[in-house]
Design a protein around this motif. Structure first.
Motif, PDB file in Angstrom:
ATOM      1  N   THR A   1      45.106 -18.011  18.270  1.00 32.65           N
ATOM      2  CA  THR A   1      44.577 -18.090  16.904  1.00 32.65           C
ATOM      3  C   THR A   1      44.038 -19.486  16.626  1.00 32.65           C
ATOM      4  OG1 THR A   1      46.002 -16.329  16.080  1.00 32.65           O
ATOM      5  CG2 THR A   1      45.196 -17.913  14.453  1.00 32.65           C
ATOM      6  N   GLU A   2      44.781 -20.500  17.003  1.00 29.67           N
ATOM      7  CA  GLU A   2      44.329 -21.876  16.806  1.00 29.67           C
ATOM      8  C   GLU A   2      43.061 -22.137  17.613  1.00 29.67           C
ATOM      9  OE1 GLU A   2      46.099 -26.049  18.212  1.00 29.67           O
ATOM     10  OE2 GLU A   2      47.426 -24.981  16.823  1.00 29.67           O
ATOM     11  N   ALA A   3      43.000 -21.620  18.833  1.00 26.59           N
ATOM     12  CA  ALA A   3      41.815 -21.796  19.663  1.00 26.59           C
ATOM     13  C   ALA A   3      40.605 -21.096  19.043  1.00 26.59           C
ATOM     14  CB  ALA A   3      42.079 -21.268  21.070  1.00 26.59           C
ATOM     15  N   ASP A   4      40.803 -19.862  18.546  1.00 29.11           N
ATOM     16  CA  ASP A   4      39.712 -19.135  17.873  1.00 29.11           C
ATOM     17  C   ASP A   4      39.188 -19.933  16.687  1.00 29.11           C
ATOM     18  OD1 ASP A   4      40.006 -16.998  19.618  1.00 29.11           O
ATOM     19  OD2 ASP A   4      41.099 -15.743  18.195  1.00 29.11           O
ATOM     20  N   ASN A   5      40.103 -20.423  15.864  1.00 26.11           N
ATOM     21  CA  ASN A   5      39.720 -21.197  14.675  1.00 26.11           C
ATOM     22  C   ASN A   5      38.940 -22.445  15.063  1.00 26.11           C
ATOM     23  OD1 ASN A   5      41.074 -20.334  11.904  1.00 26.11           O
ATOM     24  ND2 ASN A   5      42.399 -19.715  13.567  1.00 26.11           N
ATOM     25  N   LEU A   6      39.439 -23.186  16.014  1.00 25.90           N
ATOM     26  CA  LEU A   6      38.794 -24.418  16.438  1.00 25.90           C
ATOM     27  C   LEU A   6      37.413 -24.135  17.014  1.00 25.90           C
ATOM     28  CD1 LEU A   6      39.060 -27.485  16.865  1.00 25.90           C
ATOM     29  CD2 LEU A   6      40.088 -26.979  19.086  1.00 25.90           C
ATOM     30  N   ALA A   7      37.306 -23.115  17.855  1.00 27.30           N
ATOM     31  CA  ALA A   7      36.025 -22.792  18.482  1.00 27.30           C
ATOM     32  C   ALA A   7      34.991 -22.366  17.443  1.00 27.30           C
ATOM     33  CB  ALA A   7      36.208 -21.694  19.527  1.00 27.30           C
ATOM     34  N   LEU A   8      35.366 -21.466  16.542  1.00 28.07           N
ATOM     35  CA  LEU A   8      34.404 -20.969  15.557  1.00 28.07           C
ATOM     36  C   LEU A   8      34.001 -22.062  14.571  1.00 28.07           C
ATOM     37  CD1 LEU A   8      32.719 -18.668  14.534  1.00 28.07           C
ATOM     38  CD2 LEU A   8      34.703 -17.811  13.272  1.00 28.07           C
ATOM     39  N   ARG A   9      34.966 -22.780  14.039  1.00 28.30           N
ATOM     40  CA  ARG A   9      34.636 -23.862  13.105  1.00 28.30           C
ATOM     41  C   ARG A   9      33.798 -24.943  13.797  1.00 28.30           C
ATOM     42  NH1 ARG A   9      40.157 -23.132  11.208  1.00 28.30           N
ATOM     43  NH2 ARG A   9      40.054 -22.220   9.128  1.00 28.30           N
ATOM     44  N   GLY A  10      34.199 -25.325  14.995  1.00 22.25           N
ATOM     45  CA  GLY A  10      33.466 -26.355  15.713  1.00 22.25           C
ATOM     46  C   GLY A  10      32.034 -25.947  16.012  1.00 22.25           C
ATOM     47  N   ALA A  11      31.846 -24.718  16.494  1.00 22.61           N
ATOM     48  CA  ALA A  11      30.495 -24.259  16.814  1.00 22.61           C
ATOM     49  C   ALA A  11      29.642 -24.150  15.557  1.00 22.61           C
ATOM     50  CB  ALA A  11      30.562 -22.919  17.541  1.00 22.61           C
TER      51      ALA A  11
ATOM     52  N   HIS B   1      41.748 -10.970  13.743  1.00 25.44           N
ATOM     53  CA  HIS B   1      41.843 -11.515  12.380  1.00 25.44           C
ATOM     54  C   HIS B   1      41.596 -13.020  12.334  1.00 25.44           C
ATOM     55  CE1 HIS B   1      46.011 -12.334  13.696  1.00 25.44           C
ATOM     56  NE2 HIS B   1      45.975 -13.300  12.806  1.00 25.44           N
ATOM     57  N   ALA B   2      41.924 -13.735  13.408  1.00 25.51           N
ATOM     58  CA  ALA B   2      41.683 -15.179  13.423  1.00 25.51           C
ATOM     59  C   ALA B   2      40.190 -15.479  13.347  1.00 25.51           C
ATOM     60  CB  ALA B   2      42.276 -15.808  14.686  1.00 25.51           C
ATOM     61  N   VAL B   3      39.379 -14.660  13.966  1.00 24.81           N
ATOM     62  CA  VAL B   3      37.933 -14.847  13.930  1.00 24.81           C
ATOM     63  C   VAL B   3      37.382 -14.381  12.587  1.00 24.81           C
ATOM     64  CG1 VAL B   3      35.736 -14.133  14.968  1.00 24.81           C
ATOM     65  CG2 VAL B   3      37.708 -14.667  16.433  1.00 24.81           C
ATOM     66  N   GLY B   4      37.786 -13.184  12.162  1.00 22.25           N
ATOM     67  CA  GLY B   4      37.284 -12.648  10.894  1.00 22.25           C
ATOM     68  C   GLY B   4      37.633 -13.515   9.706  1.00 22.25           C
ATOM     69  N   GLN B   5      38.874 -13.947   9.635  1.00 24.82           N
ATOM     70  CA  GLN B   5      39.289 -14.769   8.498  1.00 24.82           C
ATOM     71  C   GLN B   5      38.643 -16.150   8.537  1.00 24.82           C
ATOM     72  OE1 GLN B   5      43.451 -14.762   7.611  1.00 24.82           O
ATOM     73  NE2 GLN B   5      43.503 -12.559   7.331  1.00 24.82           N
TER      74      GLN B   5
ATOM     75  N   ARG C   1      35.120 -15.684   7.257  1.00 24.70           N
ATOM     76  CA  ARG C   1      35.131 -15.557   5.793  1.00 24.70           C
ATOM     77  C   ARG C   1      35.395 -16.904   5.124  1.00 24.70           C
ATOM     78  NH1 ARG C   1      37.196 -10.766   7.426  1.00 24.70           N
ATOM     79  NH2 ARG C   1      39.371 -11.353   7.266  1.00 24.70           N
ATOM     80  N   GLN C   2      36.306 -17.689   5.691  1.00 28.33           N
ATOM     81  CA  GLN C   2      36.584 -19.010   5.120  1.00 28.33           C
ATOM     82  C   GLN C   2      35.363 -19.922   5.224  1.00 28.33           C
ATOM     83  OE1 GLN C   2      38.818 -22.056   7.177  1.00 28.33           O
ATOM     84  NE2 GLN C   2      40.166 -22.257   5.390  1.00 28.33           N
ATOM     85  N   LEU C   3      34.668 -19.873   6.347  1.00 29.21           N
ATOM     86  CA  LEU C   3      33.456 -20.689   6.489  1.00 29.21           C
ATOM     87  C   LEU C   3      32.414 -20.281   5.454  1.00 29.21           C
ATOM     88  CD1 LEU C   3      33.264 -20.880  10.375  1.00 29.21           C
ATOM     89  CD2 LEU C   3      33.413 -22.840   8.824  1.00 29.21           C
ATOM     90  N   ALA C   4      32.353 -18.998   5.129  1.00 23.88           N
ATOM     91  CA  ALA C   4      31.409 -18.535   4.108  1.00 23.88           C
ATOM     92  C   ALA C   4      31.865 -18.962   2.713  1.00 23.88           C
ATOM     93  CB  ALA C   4      31.267 -17.015   4.184  1.00 23.88           C
ATOM     94  N   GLU C   5      33.125 -18.720   2.398  1.00 28.62           N
ATOM     95  CA  GLU C   5      33.627 -18.978   1.044  1.00 28.62           C
ATOM     96  C   GLU C   5      33.763 -20.466   0.721  1.00 28.62           C
ATOM     97  OE1 GLU C   5      37.289 -16.783   0.938  1.00 28.62           O
ATOM     98  OE2 GLU C   5      36.258 -14.849   1.166  1.00 28.62           O
ATOM     99  N   ARG C   6      34.235 -21.246   1.665  1.00 27.63           N
ATOM    100  CA  ARG C   6      34.523 -22.655   1.378  1.00 27.63           C
ATOM    101  C   ARG C   6      33.456 -23.627   1.845  1.00 27.63           C
ATOM    102  NH1 ARG C   6      40.990 -23.339   2.448  1.00 27.63           N
ATOM    103  NH2 ARG C   6      41.650 -21.687   1.054  1.00 27.63           N
ATOM    104  N   PHE C   7      32.661 -23.214   2.830  1.00 23.62           N
ATOM    105  CA  PHE C   7      31.698 -24.142   3.412  1.00 23.62           C
ATOM    106  C   PHE C   7      30.253 -23.673   3.259  1.00 23.62           C
ATOM    107  CE2 PHE C   7      35.736 -24.921   5.508  1.00 23.62           C
ATOM    108  CZ  PHE C   7      35.844 -26.297   5.411  1.00 23.62           C
TER     109      PHE C   7
END
Length: 146
Positions: A75-85, A106-110, A113-119
């Motif tokens: 989950t942490e790796a998914d978050n880091l990869a998606l946010r970083g990219a 869910h780690a990718v989907g959420q 969604r967070q990148l859309a809502e907050r960023f």
């Protein structure tokens, strides 16, 4: 729990530790257990071990050690990869659009969604069929220049 009567079906999440991996890690569970961010002797020894592992991984993967990032879980790796990219693409070329599916982990989907809502990223969710398959034409239609 009696392992003879248990059937474990969540190996995608975690698996038993391979005996060779366990043997390699034993010193770090009992002897060199310091926080690698600490400045005391235990921490410095742990930091050397982490950096040695980073170099070993880089050698196997034929890359630079600074390209290796250790995470504590998928989950942490998914978050880091998606946010970083996403953030790197935005900074490099103004990219602001993410494409995903409703069946992502869910780690990718959420994170999407967070990148859309907050960023402020725009998020397109490409549908899947009753078997969870994505139509490549739907993906082609969803992809934009940004």
């Amino acid at each position: 729990m009696n392992s003879n009567s248990t059937i474990y079906l969540d190996h995608a999440a975690t698996t038993p530790v391979d005996p060779q991996a366990l043997e390699a890690m034993l010193p770090y569970f009992s002897e060199t257990y310091g926080n690698p961010s600490s400045i005391h002797a235990h921490g410095r020894a742990a930091e050397k071990a982490v950096e040695r592992a980073r170099r070993d991984c880089a050698d196997v993967l034929n890359c630079a050690p600074e390209e290796i990032v250790f995470t504590s879980c998928g989950t942490e790796a998914d978050n880091l990869a998606l946010r970083g990219a996403a953030l790197a693409a935005r900074a490099a070329r103004g990219a602001n659009h993410l494409v995903t599916t409703p069946v992502e982990h869910h780690a990718v989907g959420q994170t999407g969604r967070q990148l859309a809502e907050r960023f402020g990223f725009e998020l397109s969710v490409v549908p899947v069929d009753e078997h969870g398959r994505v139509d490549p034409e739907d993906v082609a239609e969803a992809i934009r220049a940004d």
